[in-house]
Design a protein around this motif. Sequence first.
Motif, PDB file in Angstrom:
ATOM      1  N   ALA A 274       0.829  -1.202   0.000  1.00  0.00           N
ATOM      2  CA  ALA A 274       0.000   0.000   0.000  1.00  0.00           C
ATOM      3  C   ALA A 274       0.870   1.263   0.000  1.00  0.00           C
ATOM      4  CB  ALA A 274      -0.938  -0.006   1.194  1.00  0.00           C
ATOM      5  N   ALA A 275       1.959   1.231   0.760  1.00  0.00           N
ATOM      6  CA  ALA A 275       2.863   2.383   0.784  1.00  0.00           C
ATOM      7  C   ALA A 275       3.481   2.613  -0.592  1.00  0.00           C
ATOM      8  CB  ALA A 275       3.952   2.174   1.832  1.00  0.00           C
ATOM      9  N   TYR A 276       3.829   1.533  -1.267  1.00  0.00           N
ATOM     10  CA  TYR A 276       4.385   1.666  -2.618  1.00  0.00           C
ATOM     11  C   TYR A 276       3.357   2.267  -3.582  1.00  0.00           C
ATOM     12  CZ  TYR A 276       6.096   0.436  -7.226  1.00  0.00           C
ATOM     13  OH  TYR A 276       6.471   0.503  -8.537  1.00  0.00           O
ATOM     14  N   GLN A 277       2.133   1.774  -3.527  1.00  0.00           N
ATOM     15  CA  GLN A 277       1.106   2.282  -4.436  1.00  0.00           C
ATOM     16  C   GLN A 277       0.788   3.746  -4.161  1.00  0.00           C
ATOM     17  OE1 GLN A 277      -2.155  -0.446  -4.016  1.00  0.00           O
ATOM     18  NE2 GLN A 277      -1.250  -1.917  -5.433  1.00  0.00           N
ATOM     19  N   VAL A 278       0.683   4.108  -2.901  1.00  0.00           N
ATOM     20  CA  VAL A 278       0.392   5.503  -2.560  1.00  0.00           C
ATOM     21  C   VAL A 278       1.563   6.399  -2.967  1.00  0.00           C
ATOM     22  CG1 VAL A 278       0.030   7.080  -0.616  1.00  0.00           C
ATOM     23  CG2 VAL A 278      -1.260   4.944  -0.746  1.00  0.00           C
TER      24      VAL A 278
ATOM     25  N   GLN B 220      -3.057  14.452 -11.836  1.00  0.00           N
ATOM     26  CA  GLN B 220      -4.498  14.718 -11.811  1.00  0.00           C
ATOM     27  C   GLN B 220      -4.974  14.746 -10.356  1.00  0.00           C
ATOM     28  OE1 GLN B 220      -6.154  11.568 -14.195  1.00  0.00           O
ATOM     29  NE2 GLN B 220      -6.268  12.911 -15.964  1.00  0.00           N
ATOM     30  N   PRO B 221      -4.647  15.803  -9.639  1.00  0.00           N
ATOM     31  CA  PRO B 221      -4.953  15.819  -8.208  1.00  0.00           C
ATOM     32  C   PRO B 221      -6.443  15.724  -7.897  1.00  0.00           C
ATOM     33  CG  PRO B 221      -4.081  17.940  -8.910  1.00  0.00           C
ATOM     34  CD  PRO B 221      -3.964  17.013 -10.072  1.00  0.00           C
ATOM     35  N   GLU B 222      -7.291  16.215  -8.793  1.00  0.00           N
ATOM     36  CA  GLU B 222      -8.728  16.145  -8.525  1.00  0.00           C
ATOM     37  C   GLU B 222      -9.251  14.714  -8.542  1.00  0.00           C
ATOM     38  OE1 GLU B 222      -7.997  16.837 -12.834  1.00  0.00           O
ATOM     39  OE2 GLU B 222      -7.488  18.017 -11.075  1.00  0.00           O
ATOM     40  N   LEU B 223      -8.531  13.807  -9.188  1.00  0.00           N
ATOM     41  CA  LEU B 223      -8.909  12.395  -9.185  1.00  0.00           C
ATOM     42  C   LEU B 223      -8.046  11.571  -8.240  1.00  0.00           C
ATOM     43  CD1 LEU B 223      -9.470  11.658 -12.984  1.00  0.00           C
ATOM     44  CD2 LEU B 223     -11.182  12.070 -11.239  1.00  0.00           C
ATOM     45  N   GLN B 224      -6.757  11.851  -8.208  1.00  0.00           N
ATOM     46  CA  GLN B 224      -5.830  10.995  -7.468  1.00  0.00           C
ATOM     47  C   GLN B 224      -5.982  11.104  -5.950  1.00  0.00           C
ATOM     48  OE1 GLN B 224      -2.347  12.211  -9.835  1.00  0.00           O
ATOM     49  NE2 GLN B 224      -1.858  10.027  -9.837  1.00  0.00           N
ATOM     50  N   ARG B 225      -6.476  12.208  -5.459  1.00  0.00           N
ATOM     51  CA  ARG B 225      -6.651  12.284  -4.007  1.00  0.00           C
ATOM     52  C   ARG B 225      -7.710  11.296  -3.532  1.00  0.00           C
ATOM     53  NH1 ARG B 225      -9.192  18.268  -3.722  1.00  0.00           N
ATOM     54  NH2 ARG B 225     -10.991  17.836  -5.040  1.00  0.00           N
ATOM     55  N   TYR B 226      -8.725  11.058  -4.361  1.00  0.00           N
ATOM     56  CA  TYR B 226      -9.748  10.074  -4.001  1.00  0.00           C
ATOM     57  C   TYR B 226      -9.199   8.653  -4.126  1.00  0.00           C
ATOM     58  CZ  TYR B 226     -12.763  14.127  -4.454  1.00  0.00           C
ATOM     59  OH  TYR B 226     -13.320  15.363  -4.313  1.00  0.00           O
ATOM     60  N   VAL B 227      -8.371   8.417  -5.116  1.00  0.00           N
ATOM     61  CA  VAL B 227      -7.763   7.093  -5.284  1.00  0.00           C
ATOM     62  C   VAL B 227      -6.863   6.776  -4.091  1.00  0.00           C
ATOM     63  CG1 VAL B 227      -6.196   5.733  -6.710  1.00  0.00           C
ATOM     64  CG2 VAL B 227      -7.908   7.175  -7.795  1.00  0.00           C
ATOM     65  N   ILE B 228      -6.109   7.756  -3.628  1.00  0.00           N
ATOM     66  CA  ILE B 228      -5.232   7.536  -2.470  1.00  0.00           C
ATOM     67  C   ILE B 228      -6.059   7.234  -1.229  1.00  0.00           C
ATOM     68  CG2 ILE B 228      -3.602   8.702  -0.923  1.00  0.00           C
ATOM     69  CD1 ILE B 228      -2.485  10.069  -3.473  1.00  0.00           C
ATOM     70  N   ARG B 229      -7.164   7.925  -1.050  1.00  0.00           N
ATOM     71  CA  ARG B 229      -8.030   7.643   0.102  1.00  0.00           C
ATOM     72  C   ARG B 229      -8.577   6.224   0.049  1.00  0.00           C
ATOM     73  NH1 ARG B 229     -11.637  13.157   0.031  1.00  0.00           N
ATOM     74  NH2 ARG B 229      -9.953  14.595   0.511  1.00  0.00           N
ATOM     75  N   ILE B 230      -8.915   5.773  -1.144  1.00  0.00           N
ATOM     76  CA  ILE B 230      -9.438   4.410  -1.292  1.00  0.00           C
ATOM     77  C   ILE B 230      -8.320   3.392  -1.071  1.00  0.00           C
ATOM     78  CG2 ILE B 230     -10.475   2.802  -2.929  1.00  0.00           C
ATOM     79  CD1 ILE B 230     -11.900   5.308  -4.151  1.00  0.00           C
ATOM     80  N   LEU B 231      -7.120   3.680  -1.569  1.00  0.00           N
ATOM     81  CA  LEU B 231      -5.986   2.768  -1.364  1.00  0.00           C
ATOM     82  C   LEU B 231      -5.618   2.623   0.115  1.00  0.00           C
ATOM     83  CD1 LEU B 231      -3.548   3.699  -4.262  1.00  0.00           C
ATOM     84  CD2 LEU B 231      -4.811   1.568  -3.972  1.00  0.00           C
ATOM     85  N   LEU B 232      -5.834   3.660   0.891  1.00  0.00           N
ATOM     86  CA  LEU B 232      -5.504   3.593   2.314  1.00  0.00           C
ATOM     87  C   LEU B 232      -6.477   2.715   3.101  1.00  0.00           C
ATOM     88  CD1 LEU B 232      -4.389   7.252   3.056  1.00  0.00           C
ATOM     89  CD2 LEU B 232      -2.980   5.204   2.899  1.00  0.00           C
ATOM     90  N   MET B 233      -7.541   2.305   2.460  1.00  0.00           N
ATOM     91  CA  MET B 233      -8.496   1.427   3.136  1.00  0.00           C
ATOM     92  C   MET B 233      -7.872   0.063   3.432  1.00  0.00           C
ATOM     93  SD  MET B 233     -12.286   0.633   1.813  1.00  0.00           S
ATOM     94  CE  MET B 233     -13.405  -0.414   2.689  1.00  0.00           C
ATOM     95  N   VAL B 234      -7.034  -0.423   2.556  1.00  0.00           N
ATOM     96  CA  VAL B 234      -6.426  -1.747   2.719  1.00  0.00           C
ATOM     97  C   VAL B 234      -5.526  -1.814   3.960  1.00  0.00           C
ATOM     98  CG1 VAL B 234      -4.941  -3.459   1.632  1.00  0.00           C
ATOM     99  CG2 VAL B 234      -6.638  -2.237   0.270  1.00  0.00           C
ATOM    100  N   PRO B 235      -4.558  -0.897   4.137  1.00  0.00           N
ATOM    101  CA  PRO B 235      -3.740  -1.010   5.344  1.00  0.00           C
ATOM    102  C   PRO B 235      -4.516  -0.734   6.631  1.00  0.00           C
ATOM    103  CG  PRO B 235      -3.097   0.913   4.086  1.00  0.00           C
ATOM    104  CD  PRO B 235      -4.051   0.146   3.244  1.00  0.00           C
ATOM    105  N   ILE B 236      -5.508   0.139   6.564  1.00  0.00           N
ATOM    106  CA  ILE B 236      -6.312   0.397   7.765  1.00  0.00           C
ATOM    107  C   ILE B 236      -7.076  -0.855   8.160  1.00  0.00           C
ATOM    108  CG2 ILE B 236      -8.310   1.682   8.612  1.00  0.00           C
ATOM    109  CD1 ILE B 236      -7.133   4.129   7.200  1.00  0.00           C
TER     110      ILE B 236
END
Length: 122
Positions: A26-30, A39-55
Amino acid sequence: MLIRNQDLGSVQLVAGVFVLLCLLMAAYQVSEHYAGYVQPELQRYVIRILLMVPIYAVDSFFMLLHPESARYLDAIRMFYEAFALQSFVWFLLAYLQQQARQNFTTYEEILEAKGGAQEHLW
């Protein structure tokens, strides 16, 4: 309890290894998303979704270590799950808005983009 006490240490060890693996992936992907943050308007949401896995992984691991605090840890997991679902909806809306800005407004513009009107066989 489903796990015998003598097997609990090995279960915790295996779970810890996989949690560590999950955290690294997850750290690598983020970090890759931050490195290519074009594309910050899209990627910030993708990062939030990616953080779901380690949490989820850390939350489940702590529940395995301390089952008596599962009620409180489960509340944290549910909170982030709701946040991730909201982020997914906002991601979809941002993506569709981005696509709508690229769309054409009239039928003539669509035909011009496709190279004009085409001849029919009949």
